[in-house]
Design an enzyme around this catalytic site. Structure first.
Site, PDB file in Angstrom:
ATOM      1  N   ASP A 188      35.200  49.217  39.528  1.00 49.74           N
ATOM      2  CA  ASP A 188      35.735  48.428  40.270  1.00 49.74           C
ATOM      3  C   ASP A 188      36.151  46.895  39.541  1.00 49.74           C
ATOM      4  O   ASP A 188      36.922  46.943  38.723  1.00 49.74           O
ATOM      5  CB  ASP A 188      34.420  47.930  41.100  1.00 49.74           C
ATOM      6  CG  ASP A 188      34.016  47.778  42.553  1.00 49.74           C
ATOM      7  OD1 ASP A 188      35.051  47.399  43.542  1.00 49.74           O
ATOM      8  OD2 ASP A 188      33.199  47.074  42.910  1.00 49.74           O
ATOM      9  N   GLU A 237      35.923  43.285  41.270  1.00 46.63           N
ATOM     10  CA  GLU A 237      35.546  42.307  41.625  1.00 46.63           C
ATOM     11  C   GLU A 237      35.532  41.741  40.044  1.00 46.63           C
ATOM     12  O   GLU A 237      35.518  40.157  40.418  1.00 46.63           O
ATOM     13  CB  GLU A 237      34.709  41.808  42.879  1.00 46.63           C
ATOM     14  CG  GLU A 237      34.767  42.441  44.326  1.00 46.63           C
ATOM     15  CD  GLU A 237      35.256  43.762  44.371  1.00 46.63           C
ATOM     16  OE1 GLU A 237      35.107  44.392  43.867  1.00 46.63           O
ATOM     17  OE2 GLU A 237      35.618  43.793  46.176  1.00 46.63           O
ATOM     18  N   HIS A 239      37.489  50.865  43.896  1.00 59.02           N
ATOM     19  CA  HIS A 239      37.760  49.677  44.409  1.00 59.02           C
ATOM     20  C   HIS A 239      38.688  49.827  45.697  1.00 59.02           C
ATOM     21  O   HIS A 239      39.851  50.335  45.341  1.00 59.02           O
ATOM     22  CB  HIS A 239      37.919  48.631  43.605  1.00 59.02           C
ATOM     23  CG  HIS A 239      38.808  47.097  44.068  1.00 59.02           C
ATOM     24  ND1 HIS A 239      37.984  46.465  44.647  1.00 59.02           N
ATOM     25  CD2 HIS A 239      39.772  46.857  44.469  1.00 59.02           C
ATOM     26  CE1 HIS A 239      38.504  45.165  45.591  1.00 59.02           C
ATOM     27  NE2 HIS A 239      39.798  45.387  45.347  1.00 59.02           N
ATOM     28  N   HIS A 286      30.063  43.694  40.562  1.00 56.55           N
ATOM     29  CA  HIS A 286      29.768  42.660  40.768  1.00 56.55           C
ATOM     30  C   HIS A 286      28.462  42.804  41.708  1.00 56.55           C
ATOM     31  O   HIS A 286      28.102  43.956  41.699  1.00 56.55           O
ATOM     32  CB  HIS A 286      31.033  42.172  42.260  1.00 56.55           C
ATOM     33  CG  HIS A 286      31.390  43.699  42.920  1.00 56.55           C
ATOM     34  ND1 HIS A 286      30.142  43.279  44.128  1.00 56.55           N
ATOM     35  CD2 HIS A 286      31.528  44.361  42.898  1.00 56.55           C
ATOM     36  CE1 HIS A 286      30.693  44.331  44.943  1.00 56.55           C
ATOM     37  NE2 HIS A 286      31.292  45.236  44.795  1.00 56.55           N
ATOM     38  N   HIS A 332      28.954  41.448  47.206  1.00 61.02           N
ATOM     39  CA  HIS A 332      28.447  41.454  48.199  1.00 61.02           C
ATOM     40  C   HIS A 332      27.782  43.307  48.239  1.00 61.02           C
ATOM     41  O   HIS A 332      28.107  43.782  46.925  1.00 61.02           O
ATOM     42  CB  HIS A 332      30.151  42.132  49.262  1.00 61.02           C
ATOM     43  CG  HIS A 332      30.853  42.944  48.896  1.00 61.02           C
ATOM     44  ND1 HIS A 332      31.982  42.684  47.293  1.00 61.02           N
ATOM     45  CD2 HIS A 332      31.258  44.208  48.436  1.00 61.02           C
ATOM     46  CE1 HIS A 332      32.710  43.340  47.028  1.00 61.02           C
ATOM     47  NE2 HIS A 332      32.283  43.932  47.909  1.00 61.02           N
ATOM     48  N   GLU A 355      25.725  47.891  44.520  1.00 57.61           N
ATOM     49  CA  GLU A 355      26.305  48.637  44.529  1.00 57.61           C
ATOM     50  C   GLU A 355      26.250  49.501  42.911  1.00 57.61           C
ATOM     51  O   GLU A 355      26.170  50.256  43.329  1.00 57.61           O
ATOM     52  CB  GLU A 355      27.786  48.220  44.764  1.00 57.61           C
ATOM     53  CG  GLU A 355      27.975  48.161  46.725  1.00 57.61           C
ATOM     54  CD  GLU A 355      29.846  47.583  45.731  1.00 57.61           C
ATOM     55  OE1 GLU A 355      30.832  47.853  45.237  1.00 57.61           O
ATOM     56  OE2 GLU A 355      30.168  46.889  46.689  1.00 57.61           O
TER      57      GLU A 355
HETATM   58 ZN   LIG Z   1      32.471  46.689  44.443  1.00 63.09          ZN
END
Ligand SMILES: [Zn+2]
Length: 299
Positions: free
Chosen positions: A33, A35, A85, A129, A141, A160
């Site tokens: 990902d 972030e 991502h 994240h 998120h 996630e």
């Molecule tokens: Zn993510």
């Protein structure tokens, strides 16, 4: 006697060769990902519209490369990476080594874990994240910061990392390492136990962090991947008992209204729906479907 001894030696020899070959085969899955990549703090680094995106694709790629190099050095024999991502097309493909495979773009049935199966020995999360219900962490998120306010598996809010660990767990594959900010390492180790964590920055808010420099982050990731693989037998798959109840809370009103037309979906409040999947594969496909489908899809 001599002949028998020779047969025995041959037999043992072939057994040893087979056992060594089996021990040596180690497939590692890397879900990447953005972030949680070093230096990332706002959308300026996270998508094609951001003024720093082009440079941060480079840093994301180098973090993944650090994990790949370390995994091969520690004994991995095959590596699959998923670009997980945004548009799924962030990693600079020409800068990845030729002996790996890369999963790109969406939609895909297993989302950020597409390509995982029971032949893998371990999963590494790079650039992760925190989840949407966590008040800490850069860009916290779950799946979509614009659309979702909560995702629960069997009544428990998941990030996630949690969702993806449960998908890997379906195939009996453990998560062994996570990189990102201090909050995601804390959150993920709290859920999964004593996995290795590489803290590449310290969150001071949703859009702020104190960060390592890229080269230091790559070194740290290399170190933690090696450590994780050296004790890969310590880690347990995160397996949820089936069937699996999924609750999704939308930020808006109409997705839950429309989804409640389907008899497999229960509307649990104005913004929330419930779906029960027979396993994590069904749950993953359902999530990918509700986040992607629109009748204007082309081609
Ligand atoms: Zn993510």
């Amino acid at each position: 006697m001599k002949f028998q001894a020779m047969c025995l030696a041959l037999l043992l020899g072939s057994f040893v060769v087979t056992a060594t070959a089996q021990q040596k085969k180690m497939k590692i899955y890397i879900s990447a990902d953005m972030e949680g990549v070093v230096g990332v703090v706002t959308s300026e680094q996270l998508g094609p519209q951001g003024f720093e995106y082009a440079r941060f694709r480079e840093f994301m790629t180098q973090e993944v490369n650090a994990a790949i190099e370390a995994a091969f050095e520690a004994g991995a024999t095959e590596i699959v990476v998923s670009d997980s991502h945004g548009n799924g097309q962030n990693l600079l493909i020409e800068k990845l080594p030729k002996n790996i495979l890369l999963v790109r773009s969406w939609p895909r049935p297993l989302m950020m874990m597409q390509g995982i199966d029971e032949t893998f020995a371990g999963v590494i999360f790079i650039g992760y994240h925190t989840g949407t219900t966590n008040p800490q962490g850069v860009r916290a998120h779950t799946i979509s910061s614009a659309r979702l306010a909560d995702v629960r598996l069997k009544g428990v809010s998941v990030s996630e990392a949690g969702l993806n660990a449960a998908i890997a767990g379906h195939f009996n594959v453990p998560v062994i390492m996570v990189s990102g900010d201090d909050a995601v390492v804390k959150e993920t180790t709290a859920l999964l136990g004593n996995i290795e964590g590489a803290v590449v920055k310290w969150a001071s808010g949703f859009h702020s962090a104190k960060t390592l420099m890229p080269e230091a982050a790559y070194e740290l990731i290399r170190d933690k991947v090696k450590k994780a693989i050296s004790r890969i037998k310590d880690f347990k798959p995160y397996k949820l008992a089936t069937p699996i109840q999924l609750d999704v809370r939308f930020k808006n009103y109409r997705p839950s209204e429309m989804l409640s037309y389907l008899s497999i979906v229960e509307r649990t409040d104005a913004h929330s729906i419930r779906f029960t999947g027979k396993d994590m594969i069904e749950v993953s496909k359902f999530l990918e479907f509700i986040m992607t489908y629109e009748p204007s899809l082309e081609p």
